[in-house]
Design an enzyme around this catalytic site. Structure first.
Site, PDB file in Angstrom:
ATOM      1  N   GLN A 137       5.829 -13.371   7.032  1.00  0.00           N
ATOM      2  CA  GLN A 137       6.089 -11.758   6.115  1.00  0.00           C
ATOM      3  C   GLN A 137       7.024 -10.983   6.901  1.00  0.00           C
ATOM      4  OE1 GLN A 137       2.163 -12.414   8.198  1.00  0.00           O
ATOM      5  NE2 GLN A 137       1.173 -12.984   5.930  1.00  0.00           N
ATOM      6  N   HIS A 145       9.238  -1.367   1.536  1.00  0.00           N
ATOM      7  CA  HIS A 145       7.668  -0.856   1.426  1.00  0.00           C
ATOM      8  C   HIS A 145       7.479  -0.201   2.380  1.00  0.00           C
ATOM      9  CE1 HIS A 145       3.402  -0.527   0.647  1.00  0.00           C
ATOM     10  NE2 HIS A 145       4.118  -0.273  -1.369  1.00  0.00           N
ATOM     11  N   GLN A 206      -2.077  -4.575  -7.154  1.00  0.00           N
ATOM     12  CA  GLN A 206      -0.949  -3.605  -6.734  1.00  0.00           C
ATOM     13  C   GLN A 206       0.567  -3.497  -8.229  1.00  0.00           C
ATOM     14  OE1 GLN A 206       0.301  -6.082  -3.713  1.00  0.00           O
ATOM     15  NE2 GLN A 206      -0.481  -4.464  -1.954  1.00  0.00           N
TER      16      GLN A 206
END
Length: 278
Positions: A137, A145, A206
């Site tokens: 992840q 980001h 998103q």
């Protein structure tokens, strides 16, 4: 050659804010503190953290995750309602330059600062990934980001503040309410996570968010009486498009991975849900 013909250089003072009120806010006087936070963040999640966890079992962090995500949800709800009130008062596409109105300027700057502060706290997302050894992840998308949102929001507030960030903050805070609610409930364990139905919609929301931001920002730049410079407008638009492409690629890869792993399995729905909880 006389003394008046010497070379002249641009006088760049990175400590000078667009508005003096900004310097009174925490971490805003100079770029040093925010750059230090960024450096320590990247150093830990890319080097120190993985090195420390090499021979350790992953931490569960159940209580910490529930508390952290709960705080993020409460903070996101607060920001969403704060920005909603301001949008109702000033308009979604205000033509008036509210930053030129002294009694409104401080409130706008503080609102943007709260958004920046939220981006600082969200760096803990990655710290928890490292401590739980969720290396899959800690991707380029994730690191880019979190890094650019923190530094970019700081620079936006410091040098080119604009009411357009109120709309961006409202959308982003609403998305984070759903996202951190999911993560908080999922941290309670699979017996709870299996009943959470909106995980698969988070990335879609998103993506919609980024499209709305692009449309709103470009429209606001055209109609506002105090638009940001062309350079800032171009950077924000290009960076948001980049986010959109990165998240689209993430969605496509995740969708293909899940379908490939569950192909041929009789109980496909159960397989899909178990993979999405990884």
């Amino acid at each position: 050659m006389n003394g008046d013909s010497h070379l002249r250089f641009l006088d760049w003072d990175l400590t000078k804010s667009r508005y003096n009120e900004t310097d009174a806010l925490p971490l805003m006087a100079t770029p040093g503190p925010v750059l230090m936070i960024l450096a320590l963040y990247l150093l830990y999640v890319l080097k120190i953290g993985p090195s420390l966890m090499t021979k350790r079992e992953p931490y569960k962090l159940k209580a910490a995750l529930v508390l952290y995500n709960g705080i993020q949800v409460v903070g996101s709800v607060y920001l969403a309602q704060r920005y909603f009130v301001q949008l109702m008062q000033q308009g979604i596409l205000p033509r008036t330059c509210h930053l030129d109105i002294e009694n409104e300027r401080t409130e706008i700057l503080v609102s943007i600062w709260f958004y920046f502060a939220a981006k600082v706290t969200e760096l803990l997302d990655t710290v928890f990934f490292v401590m739980r050894k969720k290396d899959n992840q800690v991707t380029f998308l994730h690191l880019y980001h979190h890094s650019i949102m923190m530094v970019g929001t700081w620079a936006y507030l410091k040098y080119w503040p604009s009411t357009t960030l109120i709309f961006i903050g409202f959308l982003n805070s609403m998305v984070h309410v759903f996202m951190y609610t999911y993560y908080g409930l999922a941290a309670l364990g699979p017996e709870v996570a299996k009943y959470i139905f909106w995980k698969k919609y988070i990335t879609k929301i998103q993506l919609i968010q980024f499209v709305c931001i692009i449309i709103h920002y470009n429209t606001a730049v055209r109609y506002s009486e105090c638009p940001p410079s062309n350079g800032v407008a171009t950077f924000v638009a290009c960076n948001t498009v980049f986010f959109l492409l990165l998240f689209l690629n993430f969605y496509r890869q995740s969708y293909n991975r899940v379908n490939k792993q569950c192909n041929g399995i009789s109980n496909k729905e159960k397989c899909v849900n178990s993979i999405k909880e990884e």
